[in-house]
Design a protein around this motif. Structure first.
Motif, PDB file in Angstrom:
ATOM      1  N   SER A  55      -5.250  92.324 -12.222  1.00 11.91           N
ATOM      2  CA  SER A  55      -4.762  92.251 -11.717  1.00 11.91           C
ATOM      3  C   SER A  55      -3.590  92.060 -11.403  1.00 11.91           C
ATOM      4  N   ALA A  56      -2.696  92.514 -11.951  1.00  6.27           N
ATOM      5  CA  ALA A  56      -0.986  93.390 -11.957  1.00  6.27           C
ATOM      6  C   ALA A  56      -1.335  95.323 -11.817  1.00  6.27           C
ATOM      7  N   ASN A  57      -2.603  95.606 -12.282  1.00 11.63           N
ATOM      8  CA  ASN A  57      -3.022  96.698 -11.413  1.00 11.63           C
ATOM      9  C   ASN A  57      -3.516  96.931 -10.377  1.00 11.63           C
ATOM     10  N   THR A  58      -4.465  96.259  -9.685  1.00 10.86           N
ATOM     11  CA  THR A  58      -4.585  95.359  -8.096  1.00 10.86           C
ATOM     12  C   THR A  58      -3.474  96.051  -7.357  1.00 10.86           C
ATOM     13  N   ARG A  59      -2.309  95.057  -7.393  1.00 11.65           N
ATOM     14  CA  ARG A  59      -1.576  94.786  -7.374  1.00 11.65           C
ATOM     15  C   ARG A  59      -0.786  95.716  -6.383  1.00 11.65           C
ATOM     16  N   ARG A  60       0.240  96.439  -8.269  1.00  2.88           N
ATOM     17  CA  ARG A  60       0.124  97.795  -7.894  1.00  2.88           C
ATOM     18  C   ARG A  60      -0.255  99.150  -7.393  1.00  2.88           C
ATOM     19  N   LYS A  61      -1.671  99.268  -6.911  1.00 12.08           N
ATOM     20  CA  LYS A  61      -1.988 100.275  -6.602  1.00 12.08           C
ATOM     21  C   LYS A  61      -1.445 100.014  -5.211  1.00 12.08           C
ATOM     22  N   ILE A  62      -1.701  98.688  -4.843  1.00 13.25           N
ATOM     23  CA  ILE A  62      -1.650  98.288  -3.005  1.00 13.25           C
ATOM     24  C   ILE A  62      -0.710  98.623  -2.669  1.00 13.25           C
ATOM     25  N   TYR A  63       0.858  98.767  -3.576  1.00 10.58           N
ATOM     26  CA  TYR A  63       2.123  98.721  -3.852  1.00 10.58           C
ATOM     27  C   TYR A  63       2.402 100.275  -3.089  1.00 10.58           C
ATOM     28  N   ARG A  64       1.666 101.260  -4.091  1.00 12.70           N
ATOM     29  CA  ARG A  64       1.385 102.453  -4.419  1.00 12.70           C
ATOM     30  C   ARG A  64       1.134 103.461  -3.430  1.00 12.70           C
ATOM     31  N   THR A  65      -0.177 102.689  -2.562  1.00 15.02           N
ATOM     32  CA  THR A  65      -0.996 102.844  -1.279  1.00 15.02           C
ATOM     33  C   THR A  65      -0.240 102.897  -0.444  1.00 15.02           C
ATOM     34  N   THR A  66       0.377 101.664  -0.042  1.00  9.68           N
ATOM     35  CA  THR A  66       1.370 101.511   1.329  1.00  9.68           C
ATOM     36  C   THR A  66       2.474 102.116   1.279  1.00  9.68           C
ATOM     37  N   TYR A  67       3.648 102.211  -0.073  1.00 12.08           N
ATOM     38  CA  TYR A  67       4.407 102.723  -0.250  1.00 12.08           C
ATOM     39  C   TYR A  67       4.307 104.582   0.153  1.00 12.08           C
ATOM     40  N   HIS A  68       3.317 104.698  -0.187  1.00 14.25           N
ATOM     41  CA  HIS A  68       3.096 106.650  -0.197  1.00 14.25           C
ATOM     42  C   HIS A  68       2.239 106.526   1.427  1.00 14.25           C
ATOM     43  N   GLU A  69       0.988 105.954   1.559  1.00 16.70           N
ATOM     44  CA  GLU A  69       0.859 106.300   3.493  1.00 16.70           C
ATOM     45  C   GLU A  69       2.106 106.181   4.462  1.00 16.70           C
ATOM     46  N   LEU A  70       2.948 105.150   4.592  1.00 18.79           N
ATOM     47  CA  LEU A  70       4.246 105.581   4.741  1.00 18.79           C
ATOM     48  C   LEU A  70       5.057 106.208   4.440  1.00 18.79           C
ATOM     49  N   SER A  71       5.685 106.389   3.683  1.00 18.46           N
ATOM     50  CA  SER A  71       6.735 107.394   3.531  1.00 18.46           C
ATOM     51  C   SER A  71       5.663 108.733   3.855  1.00 18.46           C
ATOM     52  N   VAL A  72       4.656 109.282   4.147  1.00 15.17           N
ATOM     53  CA  VAL A  72       4.455 110.391   4.402  1.00 15.17           C
ATOM     54  C   VAL A  72       4.283 110.277   5.898  1.00 15.17           C
ATOM     55  N   LEU A  73       4.519 109.494   6.753  1.00 16.90           N
ATOM     56  CA  LEU A  73       5.186 109.643   8.492  1.00 16.90           C
ATOM     57  C   LEU A  73       6.415 109.891   8.966  1.00 16.90           C
ATOM     58  N   SER A  74       6.229 110.590   9.563  1.00 18.88           N
ATOM     59  CA  SER A  74       7.580 110.913  10.289  1.00 18.88           C
ATOM     60  C   SER A  74       8.108 110.723  10.669  1.00 18.88           C
ATOM     61  N   ASP A  75       9.797 110.686  10.479  1.00 16.84           N
ATOM     62  CA  ASP A  75      10.579 109.887  11.396  1.00 16.84           C
ATOM     63  C   ASP A  75      10.323 109.383  13.036  1.00 16.84           C
ATOM     64  N   ARG A  76       9.722 109.894  13.144  1.00 14.80           N
ATOM     65  CA  ARG A  76       8.991 109.686  14.950  1.00 14.80           C
ATOM     66  C   ARG A  76       7.397 108.637  14.724  1.00 14.80           C
ATOM     67  N   ASP A  77       6.712 109.353  13.755  1.00 17.32           N
ATOM     68  CA  ASP A  77       5.833 107.598  13.924  1.00 17.32           C
ATOM     69  C   ASP A  77       6.620 106.568  13.210  1.00 17.32           C
ATOM     70  N   LEU A  78       7.195 106.320  12.086  1.00 18.08           N
ATOM     71  CA  LEU A  78       8.067 105.217  12.088  1.00 18.08           C
ATOM     72  C   LEU A  78       8.707 104.663  13.196  1.00 18.08           C
ATOM     73  N   VAL A  79       9.149 105.828  14.184  1.00 19.78           N
ATOM     74  CA  VAL A  79       9.849 104.170  14.757  1.00 19.78           C
ATOM     75  C   VAL A  79       8.848 104.331  15.935  1.00 19.78           C
ATOM     76  N   ASP A  80       8.190 104.694  16.341  1.00 16.76           N
ATOM     77  CA  ASP A  80       7.267 104.451  16.990  1.00 16.76           C
ATOM     78  C   ASP A  80       6.250 102.811  16.916  1.00 16.76           C
ATOM     79  N   LEU A  81       6.310 102.723  15.502  1.00 19.55           N
ATOM     80  CA  LEU A  81       5.928 101.892  14.672  1.00 19.55           C
ATOM     81  C   LEU A  81       7.016 100.992  14.772  1.00 19.55           C
ATOM     82  N   GLY A  82       8.008 100.423  14.429  1.00 14.78           N
ATOM     83  CA  GLY A  82       9.508 100.413  14.626  1.00 14.78           C
ATOM     84  C   GLY A  82       9.700  99.685  13.719  1.00 14.78           C
TER      85      GLY A  82
END
Length: 99
Positions: A55-82
């Motif tokens: 269970s802990a590994n599954t939650r950690r994988k969700i965290y890493r995936t979400t963090y990576h997907e958001l961090s690779v977005l450009s500043d403009r894309d992030l501003v568009d998403l708010g």
């Protein structure tokens, strides 16, 4: 032989007492010897901890995936998403752990 059996039963009682102090639910089965009681108790503890780790590994994988997907977005894309870049970590934690 009786002394060995008593020693195994004492060990089993200690394991059960420790596991109950930790709040671990144990499934006790009928066994022919004290050794089997100890092995059954140990097996139950191992399986419960394995499930917690999965269970802990599954939650950690969700965290890493979400963090990576958001961090690779450009500043403009992030501003568009708010989403400000400084909130990426918080959003990833919320996605994984619901905090």
């Amino acid at each position: 032989m009786s002394a060995n059996k008593d020693a195994y039963l004492c060990s089993a009682a200690k394991i059960l007492r420790r596991s109950n102090e930790r709040g671990i639910m144990m499934a006790i089965t009928r066994s022919r010897s004290g050794l089997m009681v100890v092995l059954d108790a140990s097996r139950t503890i191992i399986h419960q901890n394995r499930d917690k780790l999965r269970s802990a590994n599954t939650r950690r994988k969700i965290y890493r995936t979400t963090y990576h997907e958001l961090s690779v977005l450009s500043d403009r894309d992030l501003v568009d998403l708010g989403i400000p870049r400084s909130s990426i970590r918080r959003l990833a934690l919320e996605a994984a752990y619901g905090q």
